[in-house]
Write a protein that holds these residues in place. Structure first.
Motif, PDB file in Angstrom:
ATOM      1  N   UNK A 274       6.007  56.764  12.720  1.00  0.00           N
ATOM      2  CA  UNK A 274       6.496  57.874  11.724  1.00  0.00           C
ATOM      3  C   UNK A 274       5.455  58.723  11.632  1.00  0.00           C
ATOM      4  N   UNK A 275       4.131  58.343  11.406  1.00  0.00           N
ATOM      5  CA  UNK A 275       2.975  58.927  11.521  1.00  0.00           C
ATOM      6  C   UNK A 275       2.822  59.991  12.446  1.00  0.00           C
ATOM      7  N   UNK A 276       3.019  59.401  13.788  1.00  0.00           N
ATOM      8  CA  UNK A 276       3.079  60.273  15.022  1.00  0.00           C
ATOM      9  C   UNK A 276       3.961  61.295  15.305  1.00  0.00           C
ATOM     10  N   UNK A 277       5.028  60.936  14.587  1.00  0.00           N
ATOM     11  CA  UNK A 277       6.331  62.038  14.652  1.00  0.00           C
ATOM     12  C   UNK A 277       5.912  63.152  13.828  1.00  0.00           C
ATOM     13  N   UNK A 278       5.317  62.892  12.629  1.00  0.00           N
ATOM     14  CA  UNK A 278       4.913  63.863  11.517  1.00  0.00           C
ATOM     15  C   UNK A 278       3.944  64.794  11.954  1.00  0.00           C
ATOM     16  N   UNK A 279       3.033  64.046  12.846  1.00  0.00           N
ATOM     17  CA  UNK A 279       1.754  65.031  13.393  1.00  0.00           C
ATOM     18  C   UNK A 279       2.593  65.917  14.617  1.00  0.00           C
ATOM     19  N   UNK A 280       3.374  65.383  15.235  1.00  0.00           N
ATOM     20  CA  UNK A 280       4.062  66.073  16.475  1.00  0.00           C
ATOM     21  C   UNK A 280       4.900  67.359  15.690  1.00  0.00           C
ATOM     22  N   UNK A 281       5.580  67.113  14.614  1.00  0.00           N
ATOM     23  CA  UNK A 281       6.136  68.136  13.939  1.00  0.00           C
ATOM     24  C   UNK A 281       5.411  69.494  13.674  1.00  0.00           C
ATOM     25  N   UNK A 303      -3.744  63.924   6.635  1.00  0.00           N
ATOM     26  CA  UNK A 303      -3.848  63.088   5.794  1.00  0.00           C
ATOM     27  C   UNK A 303      -3.102  61.812   5.699  1.00  0.00           C
ATOM     28  N   UNK A 304      -1.970  61.732   6.073  1.00  0.00           N
ATOM     29  CA  UNK A 304      -0.937  60.563   6.072  1.00  0.00           C
ATOM     30  C   UNK A 304      -1.329  59.510   7.215  1.00  0.00           C
ATOM     31  N   UNK A 305      -2.458  59.838   8.095  1.00  0.00           N
ATOM     32  CA  UNK A 305      -2.692  58.926   9.140  1.00  0.00           C
ATOM     33  C   UNK A 305      -3.502  57.675   8.548  1.00  0.00           C
ATOM     34  N   UNK A 306      -4.104  57.843   7.524  1.00  0.00           N
ATOM     35  CA  UNK A 306      -4.718  56.573   6.812  1.00  0.00           C
ATOM     36  C   UNK A 306      -3.749  55.688   6.174  1.00  0.00           C
ATOM     37  N   UNK A 314      -2.803  48.881  20.461  1.00  0.00           N
ATOM     38  CA  UNK A 314      -2.542  50.027  21.238  1.00  0.00           C
ATOM     39  C   UNK A 314      -2.106  51.189  20.510  1.00  0.00           C
ATOM     40  N   UNK A 315      -1.018  50.938  19.706  1.00  0.00           N
ATOM     41  CA  UNK A 315      -0.293  51.693  18.795  1.00  0.00           C
ATOM     42  C   UNK A 315      -1.120  52.492  17.847  1.00  0.00           C
ATOM     43  N   UNK A 316      -2.103  51.659  17.254  1.00  0.00           N
ATOM     44  CA  UNK A 316      -3.006  52.409  16.235  1.00  0.00           C
ATOM     45  C   UNK A 316      -3.957  53.346  16.785  1.00  0.00           C
ATOM     46  N   UNK A 317      -4.156  52.993  18.380  1.00  0.00           N
ATOM     47  CA  UNK A 317      -4.912  53.977  18.964  1.00  0.00           C
ATOM     48  C   UNK A 317      -4.339  55.244  19.377  1.00  0.00           C
ATOM     49  N   UNK A 318      -3.072  55.054  19.575  1.00  0.00           N
ATOM     50  CA  UNK A 318      -2.190  56.405  19.840  1.00  0.00           C
ATOM     51  C   UNK A 318      -2.356  56.958  18.684  1.00  0.00           C
ATOM     52  N   UNK A 327      -5.506  67.705  14.928  1.00  0.00           N
ATOM     53  CA  UNK A 327      -6.653  68.600  14.398  1.00  0.00           C
ATOM     54  C   UNK A 327      -7.077  69.591  15.322  1.00  0.00           C
ATOM     55  N   UNK A 328      -7.034  69.618  16.623  1.00  0.00           N
ATOM     56  CA  UNK A 328      -7.460  70.413  17.421  1.00  0.00           C
ATOM     57  C   UNK A 328      -6.347  71.537  17.608  1.00  0.00           C
TER      58      UNK A 328
END
Length: 429
Positions: A274-281, A303-306, A314-318, A327-328
């Motif tokens: 869910x966090x990965x998807x939000x970051x991609x959005x 902020x939601x990554x915490x 491996x998933x948490x690494x991604x 961030x970049x």
């Protein structure tokens, strides 16, 4: 264990699954995981309306009763509402050919062997009804995808859809069209950022959209509601839809699809994805001209990554790698204004620090395995890469964001965002 088409996500592993219906053979190339730990999605269902005479041929043979044989037998029995056909029924040899093809694909998990047999079966079934032949083309498309031949897979999925939308195609199972659409979209996405055109991404985005609508569980009033409901049954496909829309240049639409995927993953308790998807959005919006909304979206998602927790290292690494990417992207849009340049520098510093630590931790885990005598991790099996689980992990680093091929082919960053980050990269020169 397999779960239905609308609740799973496709992977290269191939299994056979049975539905309660006595007239359908459900062929699902997906990993056997239950919600909330959804795996990559399903693709395959073969249904048909052949002829009762084949039943006696099956019964006359001494065949062990197992899922594969029973499924093929039922696939060859006509459904109650099937139309009468004048074509000759399949011969016992043709039935055996089909059985061997399915055995190679779902039993031996050998798509290369299955493709050869299915090609013979397709020729043998030329006299049969369009809905039957469509199923065979679609399954052979799965074979080509498993053989890392996405172009041929796209051709077979397209042939299947032509048959399903043509005369007689309406007799097929209602899940055939979304399965074929999903298969074609994934094969298209699996070609990679280096060869896929905007037009092809647009076709894939349309296929995902229609597949999600058709797999909705309720008769909603609007297509948007159907898409959202379809996403709750297959959030993996919703995330892929976002990537297809990004590739097509529809950044606002991509952000909407990734937001839908984020909600869908959260609903089934999958916080990391869910966090990965939000970051991609947020990354989608950073490629657009709407920089105000992009900043808001990225800051909120970062902020939601915490909240992303779990035992899947491996998933948490991604998740961390995706946070660094976000961030970049945020630093890139902040660098465009004199007033926010200090904030851009801070975001870039944090991104690099996080990704450097990610690499250090990954190296430490590898060293520990060697110390314990476990050896390196086994290499991942070769397959088409298009899912949310194919996003970069510890191999990401700040220096790679200076590589145009990494940005375009691996991250699928559009030129507009690449131009922004190129200006930011001059900060370290």
């Amino acid at each position: 264990l397999n779960i239905p088409l609308v609740a799973t996500a496709f992977r290269a592993s191939l299994n056979i699954a049975r539905r309660p219906s006595t007239t359908h053979l459900n062929l699902i190339p997906s990993p056997p995981l239950e919600i909330p730990k959804l795996a990559n999605e399903p693709n395959s269902i073969i249904t048909s309306r052949s002829y009762k005479s084949v039943q006696s041929k099956f019964d006359s043979e001494s065949i062990q009763s197992n899922d594969l044989v029973n499924g093929i037998r039922e696939w060859l029995i006509p459904s109650a509402n099937a139309a009468t056909s004048a074509a000759a029924p399949p011969t016992s040899g043709e039935v055996k050919l089909l059985r061997d093809a399915f055995g190679a694909l779902y039993g031996e998990r050998n798509p290369t062997k299955a493709e050869e047999l299915l090609s013979q079966a397709i020729k043998a079934w030329e006299r049969q009804a369009p809905d039957e032949r469509a199923g065979l083309y679609r399954v052979r498309g799965d074979c080509f995808a498993g053989m890392l031949k996405p172009e041929l897979a796209v051709q077979d999925f397209t042939t299947a859809l032509d048959l399903l939308y043509g005369p007689g195609g309406d007799l097929a199972d209602q899940e055939e069209i979304p399965a074929a659409r999903l298969g074609r979209a994934r094969a298209q996405l699996g070609m990679g950022g280096g060869t896929t055109t905007k037009e092809q991404y647009a076709q894939a985005a349309e296929d995902y959209q229609i597949a999600l609508r058709l797999t909705a569980r309720e008769d909603w009033d609007t297509n948007a509601e159907r898409e959202e409901d379809g996403a709750t049954r297959n959030p993996y496909a919703a995330w892929e839809w976002g990537m297809a829309r990004r590739g097509a240049g529809d950044f606002k639409g991509a952000s909407e699809s990734h937001t839908i995927a984020s909600r869908a993953f959260k609903e089934i308790g999958d916080r990391p994805r869910s966090v990965i998807s939000a970051l991609d959005a947020g990354i989608d919006l950073a490629a657009s001209d709407n920089l105000k909304d992009a900043r808001t979206s990225l800051e909120k998602a970062i902020k939601s990554t915490t909240a992303a927790e779990g035992n899947d290292i491996e998933l948490l690494q991604r998740v961390i790698a995706k946070e660094g990417e976000a961030r970049i992207a945020l630093a890139s849009i902040l660098w465009g204004s004199k007033d926010t340049k200090p904030e851009a520098e801070d975001q870039l510093f944090q991104a690099c620090a996080r990704m450097d630590q990610l690499q250090v931790d990954a190296d430490a885990r590898k060293a520990l395995r060697v110390k314990k005598g476990l050896g390196p991790e086994p290499p991942a099996p070769a397959r088409l890469r298009y899912t949310i689980d194919d996003t970069v992990g510890p191999e990401a680093s700040c220096t790679r964001y200076k590589n145009q091929e990494f940005l375009s082919k691996t991250l699928l960053w559009p030129e507009s965002l690449q131009e922004k980050v190129s200006k930011l990269n001059k900060l370290g020169e």
